[in-house]
Scaffold this motif. Structure first.
Motif, PDB file in Angstrom:
ATOM      1  N   HIS A 217      22.324  46.273  83.196  1.00  0.00           N
ATOM      2  CA  HIS A 217      22.005  44.989  83.811  1.00  0.00           C
ATOM      3  C   HIS A 217      22.664  43.829  83.046  1.00  0.00           C
ATOM      4  O   HIS A 217      23.247  42.919  83.650  1.00  0.00           O
ATOM      5  N   GLN A 220      26.318  43.751  83.925  1.00  0.00           N
ATOM      6  CA  GLN A 220      26.600  43.269  85.281  1.00  0.00           C
ATOM      7  C   GLN A 220      26.298  41.795  85.464  1.00  0.00           C
ATOM      8  O   GLN A 220      27.101  41.044  85.997  1.00  0.00           O
ATOM      9  N   LYS A 221      25.107  41.363  85.058  1.00  0.00           N
ATOM     10  CA  LYS A 221      24.705  39.985  85.351  1.00  0.00           C
ATOM     11  C   LYS A 221      25.215  38.993  84.314  1.00  0.00           C
ATOM     12  O   LYS A 221      25.538  37.864  84.661  1.00  0.00           O
ATOM     13  N   TYR A 222      25.277  39.413  83.043  1.00  0.00           N
ATOM     14  CA  TYR A 222      25.597  38.439  81.995  1.00  0.00           C
ATOM     15  C   TYR A 222      26.915  38.703  81.280  1.00  0.00           C
ATOM     16  O   TYR A 222      27.257  37.983  80.332  1.00  0.00           O
ATOM     17  N   ALA A 257      21.190  36.659  75.382  1.00  0.00           N
ATOM     18  CA  ALA A 257      21.473  37.590  76.485  1.00  0.00           C
ATOM     19  C   ALA A 257      20.471  38.735  76.493  1.00  0.00           C
ATOM     20  O   ALA A 257      19.991  39.166  77.559  1.00  0.00           O
ATOM     21  N   GLU A 259      17.427  38.646  75.446  1.00  0.00           N
ATOM     22  CA  GLU A 259      16.147  38.120  75.960  1.00  0.00           C
ATOM     23  C   GLU A 259      16.145  38.083  77.492  1.00  0.00           C
ATOM     24  O   GLU A 259      15.181  38.504  78.137  1.00  0.00           O
ATOM     25  N   MET A 260      17.223  37.572  78.062  1.00  0.00           N
ATOM     26  CA  MET A 260      17.264  37.473  79.522  1.00  0.00           C
ATOM     27  C   MET A 260      17.245  38.841  80.179  1.00  0.00           C
ATOM     28  O   MET A 260      16.547  39.058  81.172  1.00  0.00           O
ATOM     29  N   ALA A 263      13.797  40.329  79.877  1.00  0.00           N
ATOM     30  CA  ALA A 263      12.883  39.654  80.807  1.00  0.00           C
ATOM     31  C   ALA A 263      13.152  40.099  82.245  1.00  0.00           C
ATOM     32  O   ALA A 263      12.230  40.334  83.030  1.00  0.00           O
ATOM     33  N   ASP A 264      14.423  40.259  82.583  1.00  0.00           N
ATOM     34  CA  ASP A 264      14.774  40.642  83.954  1.00  0.00           C
ATOM     35  C   ASP A 264      14.216  42.014  84.326  1.00  0.00           C
ATOM     36  O   ASP A 264      13.889  42.264  85.487  1.00  0.00           O
ATOM     37  N   VAL A 265      14.146  42.918  83.346  1.00  0.00           N
ATOM     38  CA  VAL A 265      13.633  44.254  83.685  1.00  0.00           C
ATOM     39  C   VAL A 265      12.113  44.312  83.561  1.00  0.00           C
ATOM     40  O   VAL A 265      11.513  45.356  83.817  1.00  0.00           O
ATOM     41  N   LEU A 271      11.137  33.788  76.570  1.00  0.00           N
ATOM     42  CA  LEU A 271      12.522  33.350  76.451  1.00  0.00           C
ATOM     43  C   LEU A 271      12.656  32.376  75.284  1.00  0.00           C
ATOM     44  O   LEU A 271      11.812  31.498  75.096  1.00  0.00           O
TER      45      LEU A 271
END
Lengths: 294, 294, 294, 294
Positions: A217, A220-222, A257, A259-260, A263-265, A271
């Motif tokens: 993740h 892909q996202k960050y 990164a 942390e995000m 948190a996303d999962v 944060l």
């Protein structure tokens, strides 16, 4: 040639006492070499090479001491002579801050003597060919000229910064990472502080969360690459590399990164909490040296 | 050739109404061109070029519209044709992500016609020499081949990402910066949201704190370069650039550095607070696109 | 501000006597500056800057001496102080062996004083802004950092080779080119030996042969770029550049290409004849230094 | 595992008849693989891989065909499928025009099957790890990302030029070199025309002249690197490499350097004679394609 592998739990360091037992039991010196990894990249564990040397000496054993220093040399204190290491190996792509491509190997005089006496057939890896060519300012095969020039520059960079300063920078950056991990309420794979690596931290994710999902993740996202875990701990930890040409501030972006992505999962991370803990640490470091003018 | 400078307060945008008044008063069309900066780098203020065009049209004025788009083109929406811009200029070192060295200038048909009729002597800056050479696939002087090749690559990169996506990325990153500034309890130089730049944010420091001290301290202790302030606001703000080849996570490291530098000089900033606000923003962006697999 | 252009035939050097006449006639010192090109790139002609200085001194004239040294500085002997040059200009892309992008300008104390007293409005080209910034280790605009780093390296390369050796290398390479031209039975544009440039040779093609055809043919068939001719000599000569990071052997490939291209268009050139003449010259140079071991 | 080396004189190609005899005599198929070098870099000899395949087929032998194509693949016609080669190996630093660093290996389906059945212990060189990782778009170890990106670019360059054109260019350049050698009255190490390599020419020096002196002299005086000779022919030949990103004109500079170096050591070479012979050859090539406009 038999190989005896001494197992240790994931997160533990080299079991020096067990080494000493084995060496003492080997009265006829069948063991030719002891291989140890200085800094275990997969777990973020640093082993005590000086202690391995003491174990060899205590056993009065003649085995050579071979050390994998791939992720430590040029970043963490490594004492070839003081620890009487016989063969040390690293690569161009870690502490030397270059692309992959060079294996850098150092030999003690005892190792050189062993090479001369060895009777295993060798071709490409026969370092005697290199020694002979080096003596003439040459190279036995087509050399990787670009990387060799790069190695000259990176060695000059390390010496210009000062090896002690380079080591201190890695210690400071790593301590900041560990402060962040503590602020998150998480744990490292490394079992205790004396084992903490200064170049890579392997962070255990809470049970119920797949570390590999966090890693893919984040990529892909960050656009941030964390390291995967292997073997017994596969899916249970993700790794943050922190070595080479790195500053405190660059490290903070990796922590942010993480942390995000956590948190996303769904991991209940506040944060900014780990970032703040690392910031605290980095602000304090050299506070006197960088005092703000009144 | 006289030049009339229309003053505006620092932090305000181009005073379009005043422009319209002046243009309407210029019955004999002595004014040959109106010069506007699309995105004011020193203050982080975006002006409304479409409105300037409407002012010209409302006045029925024939002046050319010349736009400085140095820090906007390639990052923020810029409509050469729709806004009927006559000359637009940018550089290689901003949205095109290259080293300094190329001035990139676009001309409308009306601008080309004006160039032909102009009688000011010109040598190096006579773009007609370039037009003539371009027609033969050549260049009138020694060209900066490396930068021209680089421009081809960066244009391909922008088109591959998609201009709409590039603009959206800059909007998202800038919004995160502004969320951080709000979390710190600070204010931007830009007077109101419609003026906020997507490529640079100028942050006012609380009274009693010299912004230049923050900037030099951040450079010395954290190796991070913030932008200085000029003129009337000198010492009262520091600037964060956020354009070009930049990701959300890279931006967070700049915000974290600002927090540490401000805290070091004594501004009562809670570490991690701005970072967390930006993280919130970045996590939410495209949340559906990067949904974590259940 | 009026400009008086002193015409000279193509292939001639700066007409120093005419300069002296004009300067002596200018009793009231209306002439503010004398502009001379040290090395004329279009014709391969070197002018005598020392003689221009003597003409100024003989006339007791206070005009500044401005010299275009674009294709000479860093390749041919240039004496800023000894010739009392007031402004000298060159670029990054010739003797400094870098990409195009830097104009490098040197000023005498008198030139600096003149800049302070000048009342022409200046913005971008106001070197006082640069002087002020340099004093603080800074730059008034966004600097071309890459090229400035490159300039440091190329200056170090020139000093490591030794300026005298750099000049000698250019003289040797140029003499070889001229030996080849003589072997071909052709003539240079430069009217006499004292005018021969050490960095570019403009070669007159026999009547009936279009030099531009040779140039475009060499580019297409042999991937070699010769320089075109301009103005009165257009189509009558082609130019070989020989400056910067160049060796004798690299030069031979240019001569070989010229031979093939000339033969291809029908000029009765014996293949290898010019190459052989240059080889003779290059072999002899430093023959004692590179003596073959018996 | 025993290895049978089939000796051949220096300058000869692979002795295909002898191979066939040995293979026919090996009724029980103890021979597992036949190793052949397509293009012998030390002698400039190309062997006939198609003939080796025919020998294998004529003997009805199941041995794998392993080919060293280091200095041929990407320069000379190589038919993996048509010749039923089982393993072919090359490097990044020859036909692919990159720095040293990648070993590029291709396997036939039979070779893949043999890898699966082999029981020799393997670690680093176990290509199955690579195959597994490739299947996931990944790499089992830290990859040489820069070189892999470079390989993509060089493969695109080769395809853009067209493989047939690339091969024709190498043939043309090599023929020019051989024309020069003939003009000098010298001989190649390769025993006959069918063996001539298109990528490297090994030139026999006249008796009484040490080839190594020529090589070291050329390096010192002319900054040109010729290849040394090995083994039985040590000191008796020097080698000119002519592969990769090379044009006819670049080749001429190497020939010119060889002439000067040979003349300097006393070999009675007429300067320019070899260059002229190669020029003749290069002019004629594609003469119709590059016809000069009347």
């Amino acid at each position: 040639m038999a190989v005896e592998v001494v197992e240790a739990p994931w997160g533990a360091g080299v079991p020096v006492e067990r080494f000493e037992e084995i060496l003492k039991a080997d009265k006829s010196h069948l063991i030719k070499a002891v291989l140890v990894t200085h800094n275990e990249t997969a777990t973020g564990v640093r082993s005590d090479i000086a202690a391995v040397r003491r174990a060899l000496d205590a056993a009065g054993h003649s085995a050579l001491l071979l050390v994998d220093g791939v992720s430590s040399i040029g970043c963490m204190d490594f004492r070839m002579d003081e620890w009487a290491v016989d063969v040390a190996v690293t690569g161009s792509q870690k502490g030397f801050m270059l692309p992959v491509g060079l294996a850098i190997v150092a030999f003690s005089r005892r190792a050189i003597a062993a090479i001369e006496q060895a009777d295993l057939p060798r071709t490409f890896f026969d370092v005697r060919d290199m020694a002979r060519s080096y003596a003439n300012g040459a190279y036995p095969y087509t050399p990787a000229v670009g990387l060799l020039n790069g190695l000259k520059v990176s060695a000059e960079m390390l010496m210009a910064e000062g090896l002690e300063n380079v080591f201190a920078r890695h210690r400071r950056i790593a301590s900041g990472v560990r402060a962040a991990v503590a602020a998150w309420g998480l744990e490292l794979c490394a079992a205790e502080p004396s084992l903490y690596s200064e170049t890579v931290s392997a962070i255990r994710t809470p049970s119920g969360f797949d570390a590999n999902t966090i890693i893919s993740h984040a990529a892909q996202k960050y656009d941030v690459a964390f390291g995967v875990s292997l073997g017994e701990v596969a899916g249970k930890l993700f790794r943050i590399g922190h070595l080479g040409s790195l500053t405190d501030v660059m490290m903070l972006s990796g922590l942010a990164a993480a942390e995000m992505a956590m948190a996303d999962v769904g991991i209940p991370i506040r944060l900014g909490s780990g970032v703040a803990a690392a910031q605290d640490h980095y602000r304090a470091a050299h506070a006197d040296r960088y005092k703000v003018a009144a």
